[in-house]
Design a protein around this motif. Structure first.
Motif, PDB file in Angstrom:
ATOM      1  N   UNK A  94       1.282   5.250   3.374  1.00 51.87           N
ATOM      2  CA  UNK A  94       0.343   4.081   3.070  1.00 51.87           C
ATOM      3  C   UNK A  94      -0.237   3.720   1.801  1.00 51.87           C
ATOM      4  N   UNK A  95      -0.173   4.684   0.908  1.00 53.94           N
ATOM      5  CA  UNK A  95      -0.708   4.522  -0.569  1.00 53.94           C
ATOM      6  C   UNK A  95       0.495   3.810  -1.187  1.00 53.94           C
ATOM      7  N   UNK A  96       0.267   2.514  -1.594  1.00 52.78           N
ATOM      8  CA  UNK A  96       1.182   1.849  -2.408  1.00 52.78           C
ATOM      9  C   UNK A  96       1.122   2.202  -3.946  1.00 52.78           C
ATOM     10  N   UNK A  97      -0.232   2.263  -4.235  1.00 55.98           N
ATOM     11  CA  UNK A  97      -0.286   2.582  -5.710  1.00 55.98           C
ATOM     12  C   UNK A  97      -1.626   3.541  -5.825  1.00 55.98           C
ATOM     13  N   UNK A  98      -1.563   4.328  -7.003  1.00 58.42           N
ATOM     14  CA  UNK A  98      -2.746   4.923  -7.015  1.00 58.42           C
ATOM     15  C   UNK A  98      -3.049   5.228  -8.601  1.00 58.42           C
ATOM     16  N   UNK A  99      -4.359   5.084  -9.215  1.00 60.16           N
ATOM     17  CA  UNK A  99      -4.581   4.954 -10.450  1.00 60.16           C
ATOM     18  C   UNK A  99      -5.751   5.988 -10.755  1.00 60.16           C
ATOM     19  N   UNK A 100      -5.546   6.857 -11.576  1.00 57.20           N
ATOM     20  CA  UNK A 100      -6.680   7.820 -12.337  1.00 57.20           C
ATOM     21  C   UNK A 100      -7.348   6.854 -13.391  1.00 57.20           C
ATOM     22  N   UNK A 101      -8.891   6.914 -12.793  1.00 55.43           N
ATOM     23  CA  UNK A 101      -9.664   6.279 -13.992  1.00 55.43           C
ATOM     24  C   UNK A 101     -10.467   6.732 -14.606  1.00 55.43           C
ATOM     25  N   UNK A 102     -11.131   5.928 -15.628  1.00 54.46           N
ATOM     26  CA  UNK A 102     -12.473   6.377 -16.261  1.00 54.46           C
ATOM     27  C   UNK A 102     -13.654   5.584 -15.518  1.00 54.46           C
ATOM     28  N   UNK A 112      -2.268   0.134   2.728  1.00 54.95           N
ATOM     29  CA  UNK A 112      -1.853  -0.715   3.593  1.00 54.95           C
ATOM     30  C   UNK A 112      -2.014   0.095   4.823  1.00 54.95           C
ATOM     31  N   UNK A 113      -2.461  -0.623   5.964  1.00 52.82           N
ATOM     32  CA  UNK A 113      -2.395  -0.085   7.288  1.00 52.82           C
ATOM     33  C   UNK A 113      -2.250  -1.037   8.233  1.00 52.82           C
ATOM     34  N   UNK A 114      -1.810  -0.921   9.384  1.00 52.40           N
ATOM     35  CA  UNK A 114      -1.761  -1.756  10.550  1.00 52.40           C
ATOM     36  C   UNK A 114      -3.197  -2.757  10.912  1.00 52.40           C
ATOM     37  N   UNK A 115      -4.208  -1.979  10.996  1.00 57.75           N
ATOM     38  CA  UNK A 115      -5.527  -2.487  11.616  1.00 57.75           C
ATOM     39  C   UNK A 115      -6.618  -1.630  11.019  1.00 57.75           C
ATOM     40  N   UNK A 116      -7.867  -2.112  11.599  1.00 61.42           N
ATOM     41  CA  UNK A 116      -8.977  -1.234  11.054  1.00 61.42           C
ATOM     42  C   UNK A 116      -8.959   0.238  11.883  1.00 61.42           C
ATOM     43  N   UNK A 117      -8.490   0.444  12.929  1.00 61.56           N
ATOM     44  CA  UNK A 117      -8.256   1.796  13.496  1.00 61.56           C
ATOM     45  C   UNK A 117      -7.176   2.465  12.730  1.00 61.56           C
ATOM     46  N   UNK A 118      -6.202   1.924  12.090  1.00 62.10           N
ATOM     47  CA  UNK A 118      -5.317   2.803  11.218  1.00 62.10           C
ATOM     48  C   UNK A 118      -6.207   3.164   9.812  1.00 62.10           C
ATOM     49  N   UNK A 119      -7.068   2.205   9.202  1.00 61.17           N
ATOM     50  CA  UNK A 119      -7.741   2.477   8.215  1.00 61.17           C
ATOM     51  C   UNK A 119      -8.794   3.637   8.557  1.00 61.17           C
ATOM     52  N   UNK A 120      -9.450   3.652   9.545  1.00 56.24           N
ATOM     53  CA  UNK A 120     -10.336   4.638  10.061  1.00 56.24           C
ATOM     54  C   UNK A 120      -9.731   5.994  10.166  1.00 56.24           C
ATOM     55  N   UNK A 121      -8.504   5.895  10.728  1.00 59.56           N
ATOM     56  CA  UNK A 121      -7.699   7.293  10.971  1.00 59.56           C
ATOM     57  C   UNK A 121      -7.290   7.833   9.511  1.00 59.56           C
ATOM     58  N   UNK A 122      -6.862   6.913   8.659  1.00 55.38           N
ATOM     59  CA  UNK A 122      -6.533   7.385   7.452  1.00 55.38           C
ATOM     60  C   UNK A 122      -7.910   7.874   6.671  1.00 55.38           C
ATOM     61  N   UNK A 123      -8.801   7.122   6.504  1.00 57.37           N
ATOM     62  CA  UNK A 123      -9.961   7.649   5.779  1.00 57.37           C
ATOM     63  C   UNK A 123     -10.413   8.819   6.494  1.00 57.37           C
ATOM     64  N   UNK A 124     -10.733   8.935   7.838  1.00 58.15           N
ATOM     65  CA  UNK A 124     -11.407   9.897   8.500  1.00 58.15           C
ATOM     66  C   UNK A 124     -10.606  11.149   8.669  1.00 58.15           C
ATOM     67  N   UNK A 125      -9.363  11.200   8.808  1.00 61.88           N
ATOM     68  CA  UNK A 125      -8.381  12.072   9.319  1.00 61.88           C
ATOM     69  C   UNK A 125      -7.765  12.528   8.254  1.00 61.88           C
ATOM     70  N   UNK A 126      -7.535  11.747   6.976  1.00 60.87           N
ATOM     71  CA  UNK A 126      -6.653  12.191   5.842  1.00 60.87           C
ATOM     72  C   UNK A 126      -7.490  12.386   4.751  1.00 60.87           C
ATOM     73  N   UNK A 127      -8.032  11.409   4.326  1.00 61.51           N
ATOM     74  CA  UNK A 127      -8.762  11.728   2.921  1.00 61.51           C
ATOM     75  C   UNK A 127      -9.991  12.398   3.229  1.00 61.51           C
TER      76      UNK A 127
END
Length: 159
Positions: A94-102, A112-127
């Motif tokens: 799902x992560x297309x790009x990742x940048x380390x920042x200052x 990218x995710x299919x929908x809000x439910x997919x985003x919720x799963x990604x944030x709450x269950x993965x990150x």
């Protein structure tokens, strides 16, 4: 590594716009023979100026309707924690790009995710459950004003 010249820059520019150009088509665009274009293309690939070719795919046709920019702050700032986070991210399609920042946030992810439910799963269950992550902030992309279309290639070589 050989020095690149104006013809090489024209080849890079043309291939960046259309990576499946034949050497005949390329020769017409840059005013060199097809054999010269072939040799130059091979050299540009061998020297790492051209790192690969890929198709641009419409994410929404694949049902990936939601694009999100996610800002992540690490729980602790040390090399091992950063490595754990990098390992996590490298395995997430799902992560297309990742940048380390200052600055305030440690990382920005384009996801990218299919929908809000997919985003919720990604944030709450993965990150968030990952031990390297302290804080996550999401921003849903409402509209893309400009997508990546290639690097700005100079018209001539500096020097």
């Amino acid at each position: 590594m050989e020095q690149i010249d104006g013809f090489d820059l024209k080849i890079l520019s043309a291939l960046q716009r259309d990576g499946h150009l034949t050497n005949n088509e390329l020769s017409e665009r840059v005013a060199l023979s097809p054999s010269q274009c072939s040799r130059r293309r091979s050299r540009l690939e061998a020297e790492g100026y051209i790192t690969g070719y890929q198709a641009q795919i419409d994410r929404q046709k694949l049902g990936l309707d939601l694009m999100v920019v996610i800002s992540v702050t690490l729980a602790t700032h040390n090399r091992d924690n950063a490595k754990r986070f990098a390992k996590l991210i490298s395995g997430l399609p799902e992560v297309l790009e990742a940048y380390a920042l200052t600055g305030e946030m440690d990382y920005h992810l384009r996801v990218v995710t299919p929908d809000l439910a997919g985003l919720s799963r990604f944030v709450n269950d993965v990150l968030l459950p990952h031990d390297s992550v302290q804080h996550v902030k999401t921003s849903i992309v409402l509209e893309t004003l400009k997508s990546f279309e290639g690097l700005p290639i100079p018209e001539r070589v500096r020097g």
